[in-house]
Scaffold this motif. Structure first.
Motif, PDB file in Angstrom:
ATOM      1  N   PRO A 105       0.805  -1.229   0.000  1.00 27.04           N
ATOM      2  CA  PRO A 105       0.000   0.000   0.000  1.00 27.04           C
ATOM      3  C   PRO A 105       0.833   1.272   0.000  1.00 27.04           C
ATOM      4  CG  PRO A 105      -0.993  -1.608   1.452  1.00 27.04           C
ATOM      5  CD  PRO A 105       0.310  -2.202   0.983  1.00 27.04           C
ATOM      6  N   ARG A 106       1.923   1.325   0.771  1.00 32.36           N
ATOM      7  CA  ARG A 106       2.739   2.532   0.835  1.00 32.36           C
ATOM      8  C   ARG A 106       3.389   2.838  -0.505  1.00 32.36           C
ATOM      9  NH1 ARG A 106       6.311   3.154   4.861  1.00 32.36           N
ATOM     10  NH2 ARG A 106       7.753   4.327   3.544  1.00 32.36           N
ATOM     11  N   GLU A 107       3.588   1.798  -1.338  1.00 28.90           N
ATOM     12  CA  GLU A 107       4.185   2.005  -2.653  1.00 28.90           C
ATOM     13  C   GLU A 107       3.189   2.587  -3.642  1.00 28.90           C
ATOM     14  OE1 GLU A 107       7.561  -1.423  -2.992  1.00 28.90           O
ATOM     15  OE2 GLU A 107       5.483  -2.113  -3.067  1.00 28.90           O
ATOM     16  N   ARG A 108       1.924   2.630  -3.258  1.00 30.31           N
ATOM     17  CA  ARG A 108       0.899   3.218  -4.109  1.00 30.31           C
ATOM     18  C   ARG A 108       0.688   4.693  -3.797  1.00 30.31           C
ATOM     19  NH1 ARG A 108      -2.614  -0.079  -6.842  1.00 30.31           N
ATOM     20  NH2 ARG A 108      -2.117  -2.292  -6.770  1.00 30.31           N
ATOM     21  N   ALA A 109       1.494   5.252  -2.930  1.00 29.62           N
ATOM     22  CA  ALA A 109       1.342   6.643  -2.516  1.00 29.62           C
ATOM     23  C   ALA A 109       2.580   7.436  -2.868  1.00 29.62           C
ATOM     24  CB  ALA A 109       1.097   6.720  -1.006  1.00 29.62           C
ATOM     25  N   CYS A 110       2.387   8.747  -3.078  1.00 30.97           N
ATOM     26  CA  CYS A 110       3.546   9.608  -3.255  1.00 30.97           C
ATOM     27  C   CYS A 110       4.177   9.850  -1.883  1.00 30.97           C
ATOM     28  CB  CYS A 110       3.134  10.932  -3.908  1.00 30.97           C
ATOM     29  SG  CYS A 110       2.294  12.070  -2.792  1.00 30.97           S
ATOM     30  N   GLY A 111       5.342  10.469  -1.873  1.00 33.15           N
ATOM     31  CA  GLY A 111       6.060  10.669  -0.614  1.00 33.15           C
ATOM     32  C   GLY A 111       5.288  11.477   0.405  1.00 33.15           C
ATOM     33  N   LEU A 112       4.404  12.368  -0.066  1.00 33.08           N
ATOM     34  CA  LEU A 112       3.634  13.206   0.848  1.00 33.08           C
ATOM     35  C   LEU A 112       2.470  12.457   1.483  1.00 33.08           C
ATOM     36  CD1 LEU A 112       3.455  16.506  -1.261  1.00 33.08           C
ATOM     37  CD2 LEU A 112       5.055  15.934   0.570  1.00 33.08           C
ATOM     38  N   CYS A 113       2.103  11.295   0.908  1.00 35.28           N
ATOM     39  CA  CYS A 113       0.893  10.592   1.358  1.00 35.28           C
ATOM     40  C   CYS A 113       1.185   9.294   2.101  1.00 35.28           C
ATOM     41  CB  CYS A 113      -0.008  10.286   0.155  1.00 35.28           C
ATOM     42  SG  CYS A 113      -0.514  11.716  -0.802  1.00 35.28           S
ATOM     43  N   VAL A 114       2.450   8.913   2.207  1.00 36.72           N
ATOM     44  CA  VAL A 114       2.785   7.612   2.790  1.00 36.72           C
ATOM     45  C   VAL A 114       2.233   7.468   4.200  1.00 36.72           C
ATOM     46  CG1 VAL A 114       4.670   6.164   3.612  1.00 36.72           C
ATOM     47  CG2 VAL A 114       4.804   7.210   1.354  1.00 36.72           C
ATOM     48  N   GLY A 115       2.419   8.483   5.033  1.00 43.66           N
ATOM     49  CA  GLY A 115       1.927   8.403   6.406  1.00 43.66           C
ATOM     50  C   GLY A 115       0.424   8.232   6.467  1.00 43.66           C
ATOM     51  N   ALA A 116      -0.305   8.974   5.607  1.00 46.71           N
ATOM     52  CA  ALA A 116      -1.768   8.865   5.585  1.00 46.71           C
ATOM     53  C   ALA A 116      -2.202   7.482   5.129  1.00 46.71           C
ATOM     54  CB  ALA A 116      -2.353   9.940   4.665  1.00 46.71           C
ATOM     55  N   VAL A 117      -1.497   6.915   4.160  1.00 51.14           N
ATOM     56  CA  VAL A 117      -1.839   5.573   3.681  1.00 51.14           C
ATOM     57  C   VAL A 117      -1.599   4.537   4.772  1.00 51.14           C
ATOM     58  CG1 VAL A 117      -1.148   3.751   2.073  1.00 51.14           C
ATOM     59  CG2 VAL A 117      -1.516   6.077   1.234  1.00 51.14           C
ATOM     60  N   GLU A 118      -0.480   4.637   5.469  1.00 51.69           N
ATOM     61  CA  GLU A 118      -0.199   3.667   6.538  1.00 51.69           C
ATOM     62  C   GLU A 118      -1.242   3.767   7.645  1.00 51.69           C
ATOM     63  OE1 GLU A 118       3.810   4.675   7.517  1.00 51.69           O
ATOM     64  OE2 GLU A 118       4.661   3.244   6.063  1.00 51.69           O
ATOM     65  N   HIS A 119      -1.656   4.988   7.975  1.00 58.20           N
ATOM     66  CA  HIS A 119      -2.706   5.166   8.985  1.00 58.20           C
ATOM     67  C   HIS A 119      -4.006   4.559   8.492  1.00 58.20           C
ATOM     68  CE1 HIS A 119      -5.009   7.057  12.200  1.00 58.20           C
ATOM     69  NE2 HIS A 119      -5.860   7.485  11.282  1.00 58.20           N
ATOM     70  N   TRP A 120      -4.338   4.759   7.226  1.00 60.56           N
ATOM     71  CA  TRP A 120      -5.567   4.220   6.636  1.00 60.56           C
ATOM     72  C   TRP A 120      -5.577   2.693   6.694  1.00 60.56           C
ATOM     73  CZ3 TRP A 120      -6.613   0.989   2.560  1.00 60.56           C
ATOM     74  CH2 TRP A 120      -7.907   0.996   2.051  1.00 60.56           C
ATOM     75  N   VAL A 121      -4.430   2.081   6.384  1.00 61.22           N
ATOM     76  CA  VAL A 121      -4.346   0.613   6.423  1.00 61.22           C
ATOM     77  C   VAL A 121      -4.620   0.096   7.827  1.00 61.22           C
ATOM     78  CG1 VAL A 121      -2.767  -1.352   6.195  1.00 61.22           C
ATOM     79  CG2 VAL A 121      -2.824   0.414   4.421  1.00 61.22           C
ATOM     80  N   ARG A 122      -4.149   0.819   8.847  1.00 61.95           N
ATOM     81  CA  ARG A 122      -4.367   0.389  10.227  1.00 61.95           C
ATOM     82  C   ARG A 122      -5.804   0.623  10.694  1.00 61.95           C
ATOM     83  NH1 ARG A 122       0.462   3.271  10.966  1.00 61.95           N
ATOM     84  NH2 ARG A 122      -0.719   4.946  11.967  1.00 61.95           N
ATOM     85  N   THR A 123      -6.423   1.710  10.260  1.00 65.91           N
ATOM     86  CA  THR A 123      -7.705   2.116  10.846  1.00 65.91           C
ATOM     87  C   THR A 123      -8.916   1.819   9.974  1.00 65.91           C
ATOM     88  OG1 THR A 123      -7.459   4.361   9.944  1.00 65.91           O
ATOM     89  CG2 THR A 123      -6.577   3.942  12.168  1.00 65.91           C
ATOM     90  N   GLU A 124      -8.782   1.880   8.654  1.00 65.47           N
ATOM     91  CA  GLU A 124      -9.931   1.722   7.764  1.00 65.47           C
ATOM     92  C   GLU A 124      -9.976   0.367   7.069  1.00 65.47           C
ATOM     93  OE1 GLU A 124     -12.210   3.918   7.706  1.00 65.47           O
ATOM     94  OE2 GLU A 124     -11.271   5.742   8.477  1.00 65.47           O
ATOM     95  N   TYR A 125      -8.821  -0.103   6.655  1.00 68.90           N
ATOM     96  CA  TYR A 125      -8.778  -1.329   5.857  1.00 68.90           C
ATOM     97  C   TYR A 125      -9.353  -2.552   6.568  1.00 68.90           C
ATOM     98  CZ  TYR A 125      -6.845  -5.109   3.003  1.00 68.90           C
ATOM     99  OH  TYR A 125      -6.699  -6.232   2.237  1.00 68.90           O
ATOM    100  N   PRO A 126      -9.131  -2.750   7.879  1.00 68.69           N
ATOM    101  CA  PRO A 126      -9.714  -3.932   8.534  1.00 68.69           C
ATOM    102  C   PRO A 126     -11.231  -4.021   8.403  1.00 68.69           C
ATOM    103  CG  PRO A 126      -8.011  -2.968   9.911  1.00 68.69           C
ATOM    104  CD  PRO A 126      -8.238  -2.000   8.789  1.00 68.69           C
ATOM    105  N   ALA A 127     -11.918  -2.878   8.470  1.00 70.52           N
ATOM    106  CA  ALA A 127     -13.379  -2.906   8.336  1.00 70.52           C
ATOM    107  C   ALA A 127     -13.787  -3.342   6.932  1.00 70.52           C
ATOM    108  CB  ALA A 127     -13.959  -1.529   8.654  1.00 70.52           C
ATOM    109  N   ILE A 128     -13.011  -2.960   5.948  1.00 75.53           N
ATOM    110  CA  ILE A 128     -13.320  -3.338   4.565  1.00 75.53           C
ATOM    111  C   ILE A 128     -13.138  -4.838   4.375  1.00 75.53           C
ATOM    112  CG2 ILE A 128     -12.597  -3.030   2.159  1.00 75.53           C
ATOM    113  CD1 ILE A 128     -11.845  -0.147   2.939  1.00 75.53           C
ATOM    114  N   THR A 129     -12.056  -5.388   4.920  1.00 73.41           N
ATOM    115  CA  THR A 129     -11.841  -6.832   4.780  1.00 73.41           C
ATOM    116  C   THR A 129     -12.920  -7.621   5.521  1.00 73.41           C
ATOM    117  OG1 THR A 129     -10.298  -6.809   6.671  1.00 73.41           O
ATOM    118  CG2 THR A 129      -9.365  -6.572   4.466  1.00 73.41           C
ATOM    119  N   ARG A 130     -13.373  -7.112   6.674  1.00 72.58           N
ATOM    120  CA  ARG A 130     -14.450  -7.804   7.391  1.00 72.58           C
ATOM    121  C   ARG A 130     -15.739  -7.794   6.577  1.00 72.58           C
ATOM    122  NH1 ARG A 130     -12.178  -5.124  11.931  1.00 72.58           N
ATOM    123  NH2 ARG A 130     -13.759  -3.481  11.783  1.00 72.58           N
ATOM    124  N   ALA A 131     -16.062  -6.645   5.975  1.00 77.74           N
ATOM    125  CA  ALA A 131     -17.268  -6.560   5.149  1.00 77.74           C
ATOM    126  C   ALA A 131     -17.163  -7.496   3.948  1.00 77.74           C
ATOM    127  CB  ALA A 131     -17.490  -5.119   4.686  1.00 77.74           C
TER     128      ALA A 131
END
Length: 239
Positions: A105-131
């Motif tokens: 996932p972090r490789e799909r982001a530009c350098g300015l967005c890496v932190g936001a993507v990593e946070h998203w993977v921790r907080t949002e992505y689990p709910a998507i996989t459960r659904a």
């Protein structure tokens, strides 16, 4: 000041998109120690011809039983078009050279967005996989790369499932090309399966297809050009 801020934001968004699209795909793909055109490989001319043949065309237009291009359907087309037997592993090497190799996932982001993507993977992505598990749905990570060495230029739009299966199409890029609606619909298949689609920063929200069936849930990966991108829409590492 307002105009300057808008211009700065537009510049950052444009840079982010160019980084996300990448440009790391290239022709001619060869195995280490082999040259293009040797037995079991395509010549450079054949590879360029193959890319042109795939532009905007899906496998069913070649009477192949696939909604989108995969290693298997591409292998069948190569056999038919060039009378060349090639195993799916070799075809996979071409796809990796075209920019369809695994990406975190972090490789799909530009350098300015890496932190936001990593946070998203921790907080949002689990709910998507459960659904997705609850509805027996597939999760796809959507992105694109621009091939170097083709004329005209070519974009490879790809969807990689959480199980690592790659589906793709090749398009001729235009100015701000939208996310192809037909590509997204075909992810659901003729069986109209439920799918969750994670879209990287290649396409801002206003370039997404509208009025998609409810069985297709779209989720934006955080990007410089998106406000509130961390909120799920209506996604696993990807390749």
């Amino acid at each position: 000041m307002g105009v300057a801020l808008r211009d700065a934001r537009r510049s950052v968004t444009s840079w982010c998109r160019r980084h996300t699209i990448g440009g790391d795909g290239t022709v001619a793909a060869v195995r280490r120690g082999q040259r293009s055109g040797e037995p079991g490989l395509l010549s450079r001319e054949q590879e360029l011809d193959l890319i042109d043949a795939l532009r905007g065309v899906h496998p069913d237009e070649f009477d192949l039983d696939e909604e989108l291009w995969t290693r298997q359907s591409l292998t069948s087309l190569i056999q038919r078009r060039y009378d060349r037997t090639m195993d799916t592993g070799t075809v996979g090497a071409y796809l990796r050279a075209w920019g369809l190799g695994p990406r975190e996932p972090r490789e799909r982001a530009c350098g300015l967005c890496v932190g936001a993507v990593e946070h998203w993977v921790r907080t949002e992505y689990p709910a998507i996989t459960r659904a997705a598990q609850e509805h027996l749905a597939e999760v796809y990570w959507l992105g694109r790369v621009r091939l170097r060495g083709t004329m005209p230029a070519a974009d490879v739009v790809s969807a990689v499932s959480s199980r690592g299966r790659v589906r793709f199409m090749i398009t001729t890029p235009s100015v701000d090309p939208p996310l192809p609606r037909d590509f997204v619909l075909r992810l659901s298949g003729a069986e109209e399966r439920t799918v969750h689609v994670i879209v990287d920063g290649s396409w801002p929200r206003n370039e997404w297809p509208r009025r998609l069936p409810r069985r297709i849930a779209m989720h934006p990966l955080p990007s410089c050009g998106r406000a509130g991108a961390s909120r799920p829409g209506r996604l696993g590492p990807a390749a």
